[in-house]
Write a protein that holds these residues in place. Structure first.
Motif, PDB file in Angstrom:
ATOM      1  N   ILE A  41      12.845   1.655  -3.811  1.00  0.00           N
ATOM      2  CA  ILE A  41      13.108   0.752  -2.689  1.00  0.00           C
ATOM      3  C   ILE A  41      13.843  -0.505  -3.163  1.00  0.00           C
ATOM      4  CG2 ILE A  41      11.279   1.622  -1.214  1.00  0.00           C
ATOM      5  CD1 ILE A  41       9.548  -0.760  -2.075  1.00  0.00           C
ATOM      6  N   GLY A  42      14.373  -0.485  -4.373  1.00  0.00           N
ATOM      7  CA  GLY A  42      15.197  -1.575  -4.891  1.00  0.00           C
ATOM      8  C   GLY A  42      14.458  -2.527  -5.802  1.00  0.00           C
ATOM      9  N   LYS A  43      15.232  -3.189  -6.664  1.00  0.00           N
ATOM     10  CA  LYS A  43      14.726  -4.193  -7.605  1.00  0.00           C
ATOM     11  C   LYS A  43      13.526  -3.700  -8.409  1.00  0.00           C
ATOM     12  CE  LYS A  43      16.466  -8.200  -5.196  1.00  0.00           C
ATOM     13  NZ  LYS A  43      16.200  -9.552  -4.732  1.00  0.00           N
ATOM     14  N   ASN A  44      13.651  -2.506  -8.970  1.00  0.00           N
ATOM     15  CA  ASN A  44      12.604  -1.893  -9.801  1.00  0.00           C
ATOM     16  C   ASN A  44      11.278  -1.705  -9.065  1.00  0.00           C
ATOM     17  OD1 ASN A  44      14.378  -1.703 -11.883  1.00  0.00           O
ATOM     18  ND2 ASN A  44      13.549  -3.392 -13.048  1.00  0.00           N
ATOM     19  N   ARG A  45      11.328  -1.576  -7.749  1.00  0.00           N
ATOM     20  CA  ARG A  45      10.116  -1.311  -6.977  1.00  0.00           C
ATOM     21  C   ARG A  45      10.193   0.102  -6.427  1.00  0.00           C
ATOM     22  NH1 ARG A  45      11.050  -7.045  -5.585  1.00  0.00           N
ATOM     23  NH2 ARG A  45       9.461  -8.161  -6.762  1.00  0.00           N
ATOM     24  N   MET A  46       9.075   0.804  -6.535  1.00  0.00           N
ATOM     25  CA  MET A  46       9.028   2.215  -6.157  1.00  0.00           C
ATOM     26  C   MET A  46       7.822   2.497  -5.256  1.00  0.00           C
ATOM     27  SD  MET A  46      11.434   3.557  -8.178  1.00  0.00           S
ATOM     28  CE  MET A  46      12.277   3.135  -9.678  1.00  0.00           C
ATOM     29  N   VAL A  47       7.958   3.539  -4.461  1.00  0.00           N
ATOM     30  CA  VAL A  47       6.854   4.069  -3.670  1.00  0.00           C
ATOM     31  C   VAL A  47       6.576   5.453  -4.213  1.00  0.00           C
ATOM     32  CG1 VAL A  47       6.085   4.797  -1.379  1.00  0.00           C
ATOM     33  CG2 VAL A  47       7.544   2.779  -1.620  1.00  0.00           C
ATOM     34  N   LYS A  48       5.313   5.719  -4.519  1.00  0.00           N
ATOM     35  CA  LYS A  48       4.953   7.015  -5.103  1.00  0.00           C
ATOM     36  C   LYS A  48       3.722   7.571  -4.400  1.00  0.00           C
ATOM     37  CE  LYS A  48       3.739   9.331  -9.367  1.00  0.00           C
ATOM     38  NZ  LYS A  48       3.456   9.212 -10.787  1.00  0.00           N
ATOM     39  N   LEU A  49       3.780   8.852  -4.068  1.00  0.00           N
ATOM     40  CA  LEU A  49       2.630   9.571  -3.537  1.00  0.00           C
ATOM     41  C   LEU A  49       1.935  10.213  -4.728  1.00  0.00           C
ATOM     42  CD1 LEU A  49       1.049  10.621  -1.076  1.00  0.00           C
ATOM     43  CD2 LEU A  49       2.593  12.600  -1.082  1.00  0.00           C
ATOM     44  N   SER A  50       0.645   9.902  -4.906  1.00  0.00           N
ATOM     45  CA  SER A  50      -0.054  10.444  -6.069  1.00  0.00           C
ATOM     46  C   SER A  50      -1.487  10.832  -5.723  1.00  0.00           C
ATOM     47  CB  SER A  50      -0.061   9.416  -7.207  1.00  0.00           C
ATOM     48  OG  SER A  50      -0.658   8.211  -6.798  1.00  0.00           O
ATOM     49  N   GLU A  51      -2.023  11.732  -6.531  1.00  0.00           N
ATOM     50  CA  GLU A  51      -3.390  12.194  -6.361  1.00  0.00           C
ATOM     51  C   GLU A  51      -4.225  11.651  -7.508  1.00  0.00           C
ATOM     52  OE1 GLU A  51      -5.843  16.371  -5.741  1.00  0.00           O
ATOM     53  OE2 GLU A  51      -3.880  16.404  -6.674  1.00  0.00           O
ATOM     54  N   PHE A  52      -5.426  11.158  -7.184  1.00  0.00           N
ATOM     55  CA  PHE A  52      -6.345  10.649  -8.206  1.00  0.00           C
ATOM     56  C   PHE A  52      -7.761  11.027  -7.788  1.00  0.00           C
ATOM     57  CE2 PHE A  52      -8.968   7.163  -9.975  1.00  0.00           C
ATOM     58  CZ  PHE A  52      -8.711   7.393 -11.321  1.00  0.00           C
ATOM     59  N   LYS A  53      -8.432  11.752  -8.656  1.00  0.00           N
ATOM     60  CA  LYS A  53      -9.806  12.211  -8.412  1.00  0.00           C
ATOM     61  C   LYS A  53      -9.939  12.927  -7.065  1.00  0.00           C
ATOM     62  CE  LYS A  53     -12.136   8.977 -11.442  1.00  0.00           C
ATOM     63  NZ  LYS A  53     -13.239   8.025 -11.601  1.00  0.00           N
ATOM     64  N   LYS A  55      -8.182  12.630  -4.365  1.00  0.00           N
ATOM     65  CA  LYS A  55      -7.740  11.899  -3.181  1.00  0.00           C
ATOM     66  C   LYS A  55      -6.283  11.491  -3.346  1.00  0.00           C
ATOM     67  CE  LYS A  55     -12.219  10.118  -1.867  1.00  0.00           C
ATOM     68  NZ  LYS A  55     -12.986   8.952  -1.442  1.00  0.00           N
ATOM     69  N   TRP A  56      -5.562  11.427  -2.216  1.00  0.00           N
ATOM     70  CA  TRP A  56      -4.155  11.064  -2.223  1.00  0.00           C
ATOM     71  C   TRP A  56      -3.973   9.589  -1.879  1.00  0.00           C
ATOM     72  CZ3 TRP A  56      -0.249  13.959  -4.030  1.00  0.00           C
ATOM     73  CH2 TRP A  56      -0.526  15.297  -4.274  1.00  0.00           C
ATOM     74  N   TYR A  57      -2.970   8.978  -2.532  1.00  0.00           N
ATOM     75  CA  TYR A  57      -2.689   7.560  -2.364  1.00  0.00           C
ATOM     76  C   TYR A  57      -1.183   7.327  -2.259  1.00  0.00           C
ATOM     77  CZ  TYR A  57      -7.437   6.988  -4.085  1.00  0.00           C
ATOM     78  OH  TYR A  57      -8.793   7.063  -4.245  1.00  0.00           O
ATOM     79  N   VAL A  58      -0.805   6.257  -1.565  1.00  0.00           N
ATOM     80  CA  VAL A  58       0.568   5.782  -1.550  1.00  0.00           C
ATOM     81  C   VAL A  58       0.569   4.538  -2.430  1.00  0.00           C
ATOM     82  CG1 VAL A  58       2.447   4.834  -0.179  1.00  0.00           C
ATOM     83  CG2 VAL A  58       1.054   6.708   0.731  1.00  0.00           C
ATOM     84  N   ASN A  59       1.317   4.614  -3.507  1.00  0.00           N
ATOM     85  CA  ASN A  59       1.344   3.557  -4.505  1.00  0.00           C
ATOM     86  C   ASN A  59       2.688   2.830  -4.413  1.00  0.00           C
ATOM     87  OD1 ASN A  59       0.846   2.007  -6.752  1.00  0.00           O
ATOM     88  ND2 ASN A  59       0.458   3.735  -8.109  1.00  0.00           N
ATOM     89  N   ILE A  60       2.665   1.543  -4.073  1.00  0.00           N
ATOM     90  CA  ILE A  60       3.873   0.725  -3.995  1.00  0.00           C
ATOM     91  C   ILE A  60       3.796  -0.233  -5.171  1.00  0.00           C
ATOM     92  CG2 ILE A  60       5.224  -0.876  -2.597  1.00  0.00           C
ATOM     93  CD1 ILE A  60       3.637   0.302  -0.151  1.00  0.00           C
ATOM     94  N   MET A  81      -5.106   6.955   2.166  1.00  0.00           N
ATOM     95  CA  MET A  81      -4.431   7.563   3.321  1.00  0.00           C
ATOM     96  C   MET A  81      -4.806   6.832   4.610  1.00  0.00           C
ATOM     97  SD  MET A  81      -2.289   9.884   2.478  1.00  0.00           S
ATOM     98  CE  MET A  81      -1.850   8.824   1.125  1.00  0.00           C
ATOM     99  N   GLU A  82      -6.055   6.370   4.724  1.00  0.00           N
ATOM    100  CA  GLU A  82      -6.464   5.614   5.907  1.00  0.00           C
ATOM    101  C   GLU A  82      -5.694   4.299   6.000  1.00  0.00           C
ATOM    102  OE1 GLU A  82      -8.696   6.828   3.593  1.00  0.00           O
ATOM    103  OE2 GLU A  82      -9.378   8.537   4.772  1.00  0.00           O
ATOM    104  N   GLN A  83      -5.540   3.607   4.869  1.00  0.00           N
ATOM    105  CA  GLN A  83      -4.788   2.353   4.854  1.00  0.00           C
ATOM    106  C   GLN A  83      -3.314   2.602   5.148  1.00  0.00           C
ATOM    107  OE1 GLN A  83      -6.006   1.300   0.891  1.00  0.00           O
ATOM    108  NE2 GLN A  83      -7.338  -0.337   1.639  1.00  0.00           N
ATOM    109  N   TRP A  84      -2.781   3.698   4.630  1.00  0.00           N
ATOM    110  CA  TRP A  84      -1.382   4.047   4.885  1.00  0.00           C
ATOM    111  C   TRP A  84      -1.155   4.284   6.378  1.00  0.00           C
ATOM    112  CZ3 TRP A  84       3.291   3.537   3.365  1.00  0.00           C
ATOM    113  CH2 TRP A  84       4.302   4.374   3.847  1.00  0.00           C
ATOM    114  N   GLN A  85      -2.077   5.034   7.013  1.00  0.00           N
ATOM    115  CA  GLN A  85      -1.957   5.303   8.451  1.00  0.00           C
ATOM    116  C   GLN A  85      -2.034   4.001   9.249  1.00  0.00           C
ATOM    117  OE1 GLN A  85      -0.978   8.165   9.678  1.00  0.00           O
ATOM    118  NE2 GLN A  85      -1.043   9.074   7.648  1.00  0.00           N
TER     119      GLN A  85
END
Length: 102
Positions: A41-53, A55-60, A81-85
Motif C-alpha cells: 500500500i506504499g511507503k514500505n507498508r503492506m497488508v498481509k492475510l495470515s494464519e496464526f494458531k 485463526k486468520w488475521y489481517v496484518n497491516i 476477522m471480527e475487527q476486520w469486518q
C-alpha cells in the motif's frame, strides 16, 4: 537511596521505529520470498492475510530493509476477522468524514 533507571526518550520527528532504512538514497527492494496474500500500500507498508494458531488475521504493517529484502517491522496492527469486518463496515463513514474535513 534507590537507584532509578535512566529514561529513554523516543524521537518525535520520525514516523518509523524500524531503524536506518529511512536514511540515504532509496534502494530497489524485494519482499521476502515465499510471501503470499501480501499487498503493498506504499511507503514500505503492506497488508498481509495470515494464519496464526488456527485463526486468520489481517496484518497491516510497516516493513524495513534487511540487506535488500523487506521484512515486517514492529510498527503495525494485526486485526482479527471480527475487527476486520467492523473496519470494513465503517469505511463509508470514514470516507464521508474525509470529504468533510480534508
Amino acid at each position: 537511596m534507590p537507584k532509578t533507571k535512566p529514561s529513554k526518550k523516543k524521537s518525535e520527528s520520525s514516523d518509523s521505529d524500524s531503524g536506518p532504512e529511512d536514511r540515504g538514497p532509496a534502494k530497489k527492494q524485494k519482499v521476502a520470498t515465499g510471501e503470499e496474500n501480501l499487498w503493498n500500500i506504499g511507503k514500505n507498508r503492506m497488508v498481509k492475510l495470515s494464519e496464526f494458531k488456527g485463526k486468520w488475521y489481517v496484518n497491516i504493517r510497516e516493513y524495513y530493509d534487511a540487506g535488500g529484502e523487506l521484512r515486517p517491522g514492529k510498527k503495525g496492527i494485526m486485526l482479527t476477522m471480527e475487527q476486520w469486518q467492523a473496519f470494513k463496515g465503517i469505511i463509508g463513514e470514514v470516507e464521508d468524514a474525509i470529504k468533510k474535513n480534508v
